[in-house]
Scaffold this active site. Structure first.
Site, mmCIF file in Angstrom:
data_model
loop_
_atom_site.group_PDB
_atom_site.id
_atom_site.type_symbol
_atom_site.label_atom_id
_atom_site.label_comp_id
_atom_site.label_asym_id
_atom_site.label_seq_id
_atom_site.Cartn_x
_atom_site.Cartn_y
_atom_site.Cartn_z
ATOM 1 N N LYS A 62 96.157 10.871 -59.774
ATOM 2 C CA LYS A 62 96.238 9.891 -58.939
ATOM 3 C C LYS A 62 97.397 9.914 -57.708
ATOM 4 O O LYS A 62 97.094 10.747 -56.052
ATOM 5 C CB LYS A 62 96.211 8.444 -59.020
ATOM 6 C CG LYS A 62 95.202 7.582 -57.839
ATOM 7 C CD LYS A 62 94.687 5.643 -58.232
ATOM 8 C CE LYS A 62 93.550 6.136 -59.640
ATOM 9 N NZ LYS A 62 94.249 4.649 -60.007
ATOM 10 N N ARG A 131 99.292 0.665 -59.231
ATOM 11 C CA ARG A 131 98.138 1.664 -59.727
ATOM 12 C C ARG A 131 98.248 2.594 -60.793
ATOM 13 O O ARG A 131 98.978 3.369 -60.111
ATOM 14 C CB ARG A 131 97.382 2.758 -58.781
ATOM 15 C CG ARG A 131 96.634 1.545 -58.124
ATOM 16 C CD ARG A 131 96.039 1.980 -56.388
ATOM 17 N NE ARG A 131 95.027 3.026 -56.508
ATOM 18 C CZ ARG A 131 93.883 4.165 -56.306
ATOM 19 N NH1 ARG A 131 94.881 4.357 -54.537
ATOM 20 N NH2 ARG A 131 92.952 3.488 -55.912
ATOM 21 N N GLY A 140 89.658 3.640 -65.608
ATOM 22 C CA GLY A 140 89.351 2.639 -66.223
ATOM 23 C C GLY A 140 90.227 1.853 -67.584
ATOM 24 O O GLY A 140 90.044 1.192 -68.476
ATOM 25 N N MET A 142 93.552 2.239 -68.269
ATOM 26 C CA MET A 142 95.084 1.541 -67.841
ATOM 27 C C MET A 142 94.636 0.821 -66.926
ATOM 28 O O MET A 142 93.802 0.374 -66.145
ATOM 29 C CB MET A 142 96.180 2.777 -67.306
ATOM 30 C CG MET A 142 96.398 3.133 -68.581
ATOM 31 S SD MET A 142 97.577 5.025 -68.297
ATOM 32 C CE MET A 142 96.470 5.471 -67.337
ATOM 33 N N ARG A 375 89.217 12.942 -56.963
ATOM 34 C CA ARG A 375 89.981 13.192 -58.060
ATOM 35 C C ARG A 375 89.168 14.568 -58.406
ATOM 36 O O ARG A 375 87.463 14.204 -57.949
ATOM 37 C CB ARG A 375 90.042 12.343 -59.383
ATOM 38 C CG ARG A 375 89.043 11.453 -59.320
ATOM 39 C CD ARG A 375 89.403 11.063 -60.434
ATOM 40 N NE ARG A 375 87.953 10.067 -60.838
ATOM 41 C CZ ARG A 375 88.636 9.026 -61.308
ATOM 42 N NH1 ARG A 375 89.453 8.144 -61.290
ATOM 43 N NH2 ARG A 375 87.258 7.802 -61.279
ATOM 44 N N HIS A 498 75.610 19.578 -95.884
ATOM 45 C CA HIS A 498 74.936 20.872 -95.468
ATOM 46 C C HIS A 498 73.398 20.770 -94.444
ATOM 47 O O HIS A 498 73.753 21.507 -93.968
ATOM 48 C CB HIS A 498 73.985 21.000 -96.845
ATOM 49 C CG HIS A 498 72.926 22.138 -97.258
ATOM 50 N ND1 HIS A 498 71.866 21.284 -97.150
ATOM 51 C CD2 HIS A 498 72.947 23.520 -97.749
ATOM 52 C CE1 HIS A 498 70.868 22.597 -97.018
ATOM 53 N NE2 HIS A 498 71.583 22.968 -97.244
ATOM 54 N N ARG A 621 67.481 40.094 -92.065
ATOM 55 C CA ARG A 621 66.972 40.260 -93.558
ATOM 56 C C ARG A 621 65.683 40.748 -94.125
ATOM 57 O O ARG A 621 64.508 39.659 -93.505
ATOM 58 C CB ARG A 621 67.511 38.775 -93.916
ATOM 59 C CG ARG A 621 69.315 38.307 -94.058
ATOM 60 C CD ARG A 621 69.557 37.202 -93.613
ATOM 61 N NE ARG A 621 69.100 36.567 -93.197
ATOM 62 C CZ ARG A 621 69.517 34.726 -92.067
ATOM 63 N NH1 ARG A 621 69.280 34.658 -93.022
ATOM 64 N NH2 ARG A 621 68.330 34.758 -91.317
ATOM 65 N N ARG A 677 69.748 45.025 -92.706
ATOM 66 C CA ARG A 677 70.053 44.877 -94.004
ATOM 67 C C ARG A 677 68.867 45.398 -95.098
ATOM 68 O O ARG A 677 68.002 44.332 -95.075
ATOM 69 C CB ARG A 677 70.378 43.991 -94.044
ATOM 70 C CG ARG A 677 71.436 43.447 -95.528
ATOM 71 C CD ARG A 677 72.088 42.204 -95.744
ATOM 72 N NE ARG A 677 70.973 41.541 -96.183
ATOM 73 C CZ ARG A 677 71.659 39.790 -95.890
ATOM 74 N NH1 ARG A 677 72.848 39.439 -95.782
ATOM 75 N NH2 ARG A 677 70.494 39.511 -96.165
ATOM 76 N N SER A 831 79.837 45.760 -90.575
ATOM 77 C CA SER A 831 79.278 44.702 -90.183
ATOM 78 C C SER A 831 79.585 43.649 -90.969
ATOM 79 O O SER A 831 79.467 43.839 -92.105
ATOM 80 C CB SER A 831 77.360 44.173 -89.899
ATOM 81 O OG SER A 831 77.392 43.103 -89.896
ATOM 82 N N GLY A 833 80.151 40.285 -93.227
ATOM 83 C CA GLY A 833 79.206 39.250 -93.728
ATOM 84 C C GLY A 833 79.608 38.236 -93.670
ATOM 85 O O GLY A 833 80.637 37.830 -94.799
ATOM 86 N N THR A 834 80.503 37.590 -93.102
ATOM 87 C CA THR A 834 81.817 36.966 -93.087
ATOM 88 C C THR A 834 81.191 35.039 -93.334
ATOM 89 O O THR A 834 82.431 34.586 -94.313
ATOM 90 C CB THR A 834 82.312 36.446 -91.706
ATOM 91 O OG1 THR A 834 81.080 35.546 -90.255
ATOM 92 C CG2 THR A 834 82.788 37.188 -90.806
ATOM 93 N N ASN A 835 80.590 34.965 -93.675
ATOM 94 C CA ASN A 835 80.022 33.613 -94.930
ATOM 95 C C ASN A 835 80.140 34.275 -96.264
ATOM 96 O O ASN A 835 80.983 33.726 -96.759
ATOM 97 C CB ASN A 835 78.146 33.530 -94.662
ATOM 98 C CG ASN A 835 78.196 32.279 -95.828
ATOM 99 O OD1 ASN A 835 78.839 31.558 -95.736
ATOM 100 N ND2 ASN A 835 77.323 32.084 -96.969
ATOM 101 N N CYS A 899 78.100 39.440 -88.179
ATOM 102 C CA CYS A 899 76.948 38.839 -88.331
ATOM 103 C C CYS A 899 76.334 37.432 -89.003
ATOM 104 O O CYS A 899 75.881 37.015 -89.722
ATOM 105 C CB CYS A 899 75.923 39.607 -88.948
ATOM 106 S SG CYS A 899 76.009 39.703 -90.942
ATOM 107 N N TYR A 919 80.093 44.177 -81.076
ATOM 108 C CA TYR A 919 80.132 43.215 -80.413
ATOM 109 C C TYR A 919 79.596 41.867 -82.024
ATOM 110 O O TYR A 919 80.661 42.015 -82.996
ATOM 111 C CB TYR A 919 78.118 43.129 -81.013
ATOM 112 C CG TYR A 919 77.841 43.869 -82.252
ATOM 113 C CD1 TYR A 919 77.073 42.786 -82.770
ATOM 114 C CD2 TYR A 919 77.986 45.612 -82.552
ATOM 115 C CE1 TYR A 919 77.122 42.978 -83.973
ATOM 116 C CE2 TYR A 919 77.397 45.364 -83.665
ATOM 117 C CZ TYR A 919 76.889 44.212 -84.999
ATOM 118 O OH TYR A 919 76.898 45.011 -86.161
#
Ligand code: ADP
Ligand code: MG
Ligand code: MG
Length: 950
Positions: A62, A131, A140, A142, A375, A498, A621, A677, A831, A833-835, A899, A919
Site C-alpha cells: 500500500k 492504515r 482485511g 490487519m 494494487r 488412495h 500399457r 511397453r 523411460s 518409471g518413477t513410481n 512416465c 520429455y
C-alpha cells in the site's frame, strides 16, 4: 570468525579515513536510521533498498503504491509511511525504536504544511487515517483506523467549517468505535448493539435516517461504552490517538487471522507491516462527494473493461459493507463526467505503469478525485489467463511474462468441469449444502451415489448413469469403480489417501475426508446431522473447493479448444520450450526445453492427448488389452498352455486384436513417437481369484458334484503354481519375457505389423518398444535381439523400408539406474518409471506406505512431501541424474523420459529439465499443465547448463 574479524578491520579502516579527512565529525551522533518516509521520498527509499522489490518490502504494498502514485503526479492525499523495519523492531522490544516517534511527528508537520491544516487544531483540523500494509496484500486481515485527530474541540471546529454537523458527529462516532474495536480489541457488538437499539427505538431502518442529533447522542453513549470497557476515557489528546493507532497496526501483524492467512498463502511471518498515515479525504460531504473501488479489468472473466462500484455521499467502507446499493462505475460518467474522465485516465496510466490489472480505491471530496490505493488485483484462473494473453497482445508485457504469470494449477483448474457460480449460491441458499472435506482432485462432478465399486461400475457401464462413488475410504480393489465414476467422495483419509491419489491420476473430481458424513454401508445410505441421502440419490461434488451438495448443480465443462486464450498461452509455452539452447548441455544432450508426452493406453486417450498438445505417447500399457472380456479366456488359455506350440496358438488368436489396438494408436499419433511397453504384470493377475476358486472346488466336493470338478482342480493347481510370496518382485516384466518369450514376441509382431500397415497407408509411425523392469544389461542382451529380429522380419514381409523405431527400457529398478552405462549399450531410450523406482529406492510399497505412514512422515517432517507425488530429488532424483549422465557416456543419443505420475507434477518436471530429460510423459489431463510447467522451468533456468544446476 574470519568474516567477523575482517568486518572489524574494515570498520577500523573506515573510521580512520573519516578521522583523517574530517576530524570534527568525531563527536557527532551516529546517523539515525530512517523509519519514516514521506510519500514523495520514494527515490530515497529506492536508493536505500536498491530495488522496487526492496521498496515494496520496506514500505509495504500500500505504501509503495501511494508513494509511486505520488511520484507519477496522481492525486494522493499527502501522507507518509512508517517502515516494516520499524514494525519488526517494535515487535522485538514492544516499544517504538529510538527516533521513530520523532520522525513520525516531523513527517506530520510536513503534511500539515502541505495541506494547510493542523493536527488537533479546532480552527482548521487535519485528520488522518492510520492504515496497515504489508509487502503482500492481505486484504482485511490487519487494522486501519480512520478519522484520527478528532476530539470534542475539533468536532466543534469542524462543524463551524463544514456547516455539516451530521457528517461531523458521524465521523466522530466512527473514530470512537474503530478505536475501541481495533486498538483495544473490543467486540464490534459492544458498539453495534446499542446502535441498533437506538435506531430501533427511533423507528429507523437505515443509517441515513440518523440525524446530527442522533449521531451526537450516540457519541455520548459510545464514549461511555469506551470508558466502561477500556478503563479510561477516549483519548482527547490527538497525538496519543496517533501513537496508539500506530502501535495497534504494528500489533495487528500478529493477530490470529493475519497469521492464519499467512500460513494459507505462504507469506513469511518475518516481513512485518508498514503503517501509512494518510490525510483524510471525505466522500460523505454531500452529493458532490463519493467513494468507490474498481478493477481496471474484469477480475472474474478478464474482459478488458473497467469494473467497479461507487456510492455518492459515502465513506470508504460503506461500499464494501453493502449498506446501500452501489452504482456501476460507468454511471459516474453521467454523475461527474470530469471526474470520470480523470479517473479513467489515471487508472489507465496505473495499469500501464504496473503492467498488470489494478485494484484501486478512490474518494471524491467536493468534486475532487483522490486515489487511496492501487494494487495488482486478485483474479480467477480464467481471468489470469485472459489478462496475461491480452496484455502480451497489447505489448504491455512480453509473451514470456504472460506465460510466467499463469500458474500450472490455474491451467489445471480451467480444464476440469466447474459448477456455475450462480447455481452454487442458489444451492447454498436452498439449504442443499451437505458437507465439506479435503479438495483432493479438482473439478465438479454430479451423479447418483453408489456405495461400492462393483455397483458403481455396473450402473455407469450398463445403465449409463452418472455415478458418484461414496466410500469411507478406497482400496486398490475399488479402482474400477472410481474410473467408471464421475466423482469420488470419502469420509476418511487426506490428500494423499488412495482415493485422492487415484482420482488425481485419472482426472476424477474427488473430495476425501468429509468426516462428518456417516456412511451406513449396510443400509446403503449416508447422513450428516439428520440430512440423509440413499443409494441412487443425486449429489454434486466440488473437488476444487471440497464442498458437497445434495441434488444436481449445473456444471459447465470447459473444452481446451474453446478456451482460445489458454490455447494461445500454451502455444507460447511450447515455443519457449522448443527454443534451441534454452538449455546449455554437453554434446548430444537436449538443448531445447522439455517436450510433453502423454500416457495413453487406448486410441481415444491418444486422441485426447494430441488435442491437449502431447508430442508423443510416453507409455502405452499393453496388459489392459488382455483384460478385455472377450480376450481374457484366450489369455488364460495361453497361460495354462502345456507346450510352446499350444501357447503360440493362443497367442496367434490374440495377435489380430493387439494389432488393431496399436493401429488405432499410431493413427491418432500420426508423426509422433509412441512408446509401447511390453507385458509387465505377473501372470496370476490374469487368472481367476484363487480363494474363490478354492471355495467352488470345496463346495463341489462336499456336495459330491463331479461334473467339471477335474477341470477346476487342474486350474486351481495351476494358479497355485503361479503363486508368489511377493509378486511385485517376482516373475514379471522382462523376467517373465525371458522365461516365456512367446508373449512378447507376439506383441512385437503385432506392433510392427500395425506400424507397417499404417506406414503403407501414409501415416508417419514412430514405434518405440519398451522392455520393463530391467535390472541388468544381460536381460536386454538376451531378449532384445530376438525382438529386433522379429521387427526386421515383419518390415521385410510387408515391404516397408523406411520406418524409424527404437528399442529401449524402463528404468525402475535401482540397479538398472546404477549400471546405466551398460544398460545404454543396448537400450536406445530410457523411460523412468518413477513410481516403481520410488518404491524400490525407498523400499516402500506405495499402497501400504500411503495407507499407513506417509501422512505421519510428512506431518513429522521426516519427508518433505509424498515422494509418490513429488519426486524425491536427493534420492530417486539423484539416481535418475547419474543414470542419464552415465547412459549418455556409452550412448550419446540416448532418449530420456519419465512416465510416472511425477511427469505431471510441476516440481518434478523442473527436476527432469535440470537433469537432461528429453520429455516428461503424464496423464492426458495433465498435459496442458505440464506444457506450462515445462516453459516455466525453461525460463527460470534460461540458457543455463544442466551440469551447473545440482
Ligand atoms: P484495507 O487494506 O483493508 O483495504 P485500507 O487501509 O485500504 O484497508 O482502508 C479501509 C477503507 O478506508 C478503504 O475503503 C479506504 O479507501 C478508506 N480510507 C483509508 N484511508 C483513507 C483516507 N485517508 N481518506 C479516506 N478514506 C480512507
Ligand atoms: Mg484498501
Ligand atoms: Mg513398473
Amino acid at each position: 570468525m574470519v568474516s567477523k574479524s575482517r568486518k572489524v578491520v574494515r570498520k577500523a579502516v573506515a573510521k580512520k579515513t573519516v578521522r583523517k579527512s574530517k576530524p570534527t565529525t568525531r563527536k557527532a551522533a551516529p546517523k539515525q536510521r530512517k523509519w519514516v518516509y514521506l510519500f514523495e521520498d520514494v527515490r530515497a527509499v529506492e536508493k536505500y533498498t536498491g530495488s522496487w522489490e526492496g521498496v515494496r518490502g520496506l514500505l509495504g504494498g500500500k505504501g509503495s503504491g501511494l508513494a509511486d502514485m505520488t511520484r507519477a503526479g496522481v492525486p494522493v492525499p499527502p501522507g507518509f509511511t512508517v517502515t516494516t523495519e520499524a514494525c519488526n523492531a517494535f515487535r522485538k522490544t514492544g516499544s517504538f525504536p529510538a527516533g521513530m516517534w520523532k520522525q513520525e511527528l516531523d513527517a506530520l508537520k510536513v503534511v500539515e504544511k502541505k495541506t494547510g491544516k493542523k493536527f488537533g487544531s479546532a480552527e482548521n483540523p487535519l485528520l488522518v487515517s492510520c492504515r496497515s500494509g504489508a509487502k503482500f496484500s492481505m486484504p482485511g486481515m490487519m487494522n486501519t483506523i480512520l478519522n484520527i485527530g478528532m476530539n470534542d474541540e475539533v468536532v466543534q471546529g469542524m462543524i463551524r467549517l463544514t456547516g455539516n454537523p451530521r457528517f461531523v458527529w458521524d465521523s466522530y462516532r466512527r473514530l470512537i468505535e474503530m478505536f475501541g474495536t481495533t486498538v483495544f480489541n473490543l467486540d464490534d457488538e459492544v458498539f453495534e448493539r446499542p446502535m441498533a437499539g437506538y435506531k430501533a427505538g427511533k423507528g429507523y431502518k437505515v443509517d441515513t435516517d440518523m440525524t446530527a442529533e442522533d449521531w451526537k447522542a450516540l457519541v455520548s453513549s459510545f464514549k461511555e461504552i469506551f470508558r466502561k470497557h477500556v478503563g479510561f476515557d477516549f483519548p482527547q489528546d490527538v497525538y496519543k490517538q496517533l501513537e496508539l493507532a500506530t502501535k495497534a497496526v504494528f500489533e495487528s501483524w500478529n493477530a490470529k487471522r493475519a497469521q492464519d492467512y499467512r500460513r494459507a498463502t505462504n507469506i513469511s511471518d518475518d516481513l512485518g507491516t508498514a503503517v501509512n498515515i494518510v490525510t483524510m479525504v471525505f466522500g460523505n460531504m454531500g452529493f458532490d462527494s463519493g467513494t468507490g473501488v474498481a478493477f481496471t479489468r474484469n477480475p472474474s472473466t478478464g474482459e478488458k473493461k473497467m469494473m467497479g462500484e461507487y456510492l455518492l455521499n459515502a465513506q470508504g467502507e460503506d461500499v464494501v459493507a453493502g449498506i446501500r446499493n452501489t452504482e456501476q462505475i460507468a454511471n459516474l460518467s453521467k454523475n461527474m463526467p470530469g471526474v470520470y474522465k480523470q479517473f479513467m485516465n489515471i487508472t489507465g496510466k496505473l495499469e500501464r505503469h504496473y503492467r498488470d490489472m489494478q485494484d484501486v480505491e478512490f474518494t471524491i471530496e467536493h468534486g475532487k478525485l483522490w486515489m487511496l490505493q492501487t494494487r495488482n488485483g486478485k483474479r480467477t484462473a480464467k481471468s489470469t489467463v485472459k489478462i496475461a494473453v491480452d496484455m502480451a497482445n497489447e505489448k504491455l508485457i512480453t509473451k514470456e511474462e504472460a506465460v510466467l504469470r499463469v500458474s500450472p494449477e490455474a491451467v489445471d483448474a480451467l480444464l476440469h468441469p466447474q459448477f456455475e457460480e450462480r447455481a452454487m449460491k442458489d444451492a447454498e441458499k436452498a439449504g442443499s449444502f451437505f458437507s465439506k472435506g479435503v479438495n483432493a482432485s479438482p473439478g465438479a462432478a454430479v451423479g447418483q451415489i453408489y456405495f461400492d465399486a462393483d455397483t458403481a461400475e455396473r450402473m455407469a457401464k450398463e445403465h449409463k448413469q452418472d455415478v458418484i462413488m461414496v466410500r469411507p475410504f478406497t482400496k486398490p480393489d475399488d479402482v474400477h469403480g472410481m474410473i467408471a465414476a464421475k466423482g469420488v467422495l470419502t469420509s476418511e483419509g487426506g490428500a494423499t489417501s488412495h482415493a485422492a491419489v487415484v482420482a488425481r491420476q485419472f482426472g476424477i473430481p474427488c473430495v476425501v475426508g468429509a468426516s462428518n458424513i456417516e456412511i451406513d454401508l449396510e443400509h446403503r445410505s449416508m447422513s450428516v446431522n439428520g440430512k440423509a441421502a440413499k443409494e441412487g440419490d443425486w449429489i454434486s461434488v466440488d473437488g476444487t473447493t471440497g464442498q458437497v451438495f445434495l441434488g444436481k448443480i449445473p456444471t459447465s465443462a470447459p473444452s481446451l479448444e474453446e478456451q482460445t486464450e489458454l490455447m494461445t498461452l500454451l502455444k507460447w509455452a511450447d515455443e519457449i520450450s522448443a527454443r534451441p539452447n534454452i538449455r546449455k548441455a554437453p554434446k548430444g544432450w537436449p538443448t531445447r526445453g522439455l517436450q510433453v508426452w502423454a500416457n495413453a493406453d487406448y486410441p481415444k486417450d491418444a486422441r485426447r492427448a494430441r488435442s491437449y498438445g502431447a508430442m508423443g505417447i510416453g507409455l502405452c500399457r499393453t496388459e489392459h488389452m488382455f483384460f478385455e472380456p472377450e480376450r481374457l479366456p484366450i489369455v488364460q488359455r495361453m497361460i495354462l498352455a502345456e507346450s510352446s506350440a499350444e501357447r503360440t496358438a493362443a497367442l496367434n488368436e490374440l495377435l489380430p486384436s493387439q494389432r488393431k489396438d496399436f493401429d488405432g494408436l499410431f493413427e491418432a499419433m500420426d508423426g509422433h513417437p509412441v512408446i509401447i511397453r511390453l507385458i509387465d504384470p505377473p501372470l496370476h493377475e490374469f487368472m481367476p481369484d484363487e480363494e474363490k476358486l478354492l471355495e467352488e472346488v470345496v463346495t463341489m466336493r462336499v456336495k459330491g458334484e463331479t461334473e467339471g470338478l477335474a477341470a477346476k482342480e487342474k486350474l486351481l493347481n495351476h494358479i497355485r503354481a503361479l503363486h508368489e510370496s511377493n509378486p511385485m518382485m517376482g516373475l514379471r516384466g522382462v523376467r517373465l519375457s525371458i522365461t516365456m518369450p512367446e508373449i512378447v514376441e507376439m506383441q512385437v509382431r503385432a506392433i510392427f505389423e500395425a506400424a507397417a500397415d499404417c506406414a503403407l497407408r501414409g501415416i508417419v509411425v514412430k514405434p518405440e518398444v519398451m522392455i520393463p523392469l530391467t535390472g541388468t544389461v544381460k536381460e536386454l542382451e538376451w531378449i532384445q535381439p530376438r525382438l529386433t529380429r522379429i521387427a526386421a522380419e515383419v518390415l521385410a514381409e510387408k515391404g516397408v523400408k523406411k520406418l524409424s523405431y527404437k528399442f529401449g527400457t524402463m528404468i525402475e529398478i535401482p540397479r538398472a539406474a546404477v549400471t546405466a552405462a551398460e544398460v545404454a549399450t543396448h537400450a536406445e531410450f530410457f523411460s523412468f518409471g518413477t513410481n516403481d523406482l520410488t518404491q524400490m529406492t525407498f523400499g516402500y510399497s506405495r499402497d501400504d506406505a500411503e495407507r499407513n505412514f506417509l501422512v505421519t512422515y510428512v506431518e513429522q517432517g521426516i519427508l518433505p512431501k509424498n515422494p509418490f507425488q513429488t519426486l524425491d530429488r536427493a534420492g530417486v532424483g539423484k539416481l535418475m541424474k547419474t543414470a542419464i549422465a552415465d547412459g549418455r557416456t556409452t550412448n550419446p543419443s540416448l532418449e530420456v523420459g519419465i512416465c510416472g505420475e511425477h511427469g505431471g507434477d510441476p516440481e518434478s518436471i523442473e527436476w527432469c529439465h535440470l537433469i537432461g530429460n528429453n520429455y516428461v510423459s503424464c496423464s492426458p489431463f495433465r498435459v496442458p499443465v505440464a506444457r506450462l510447467a515445462a516453459a516455466h522451468v525453461a525460463l527460470k533456468y534460461n540458457g543455463k547448463s544442466i551440469a551447473e544446476d545440482k
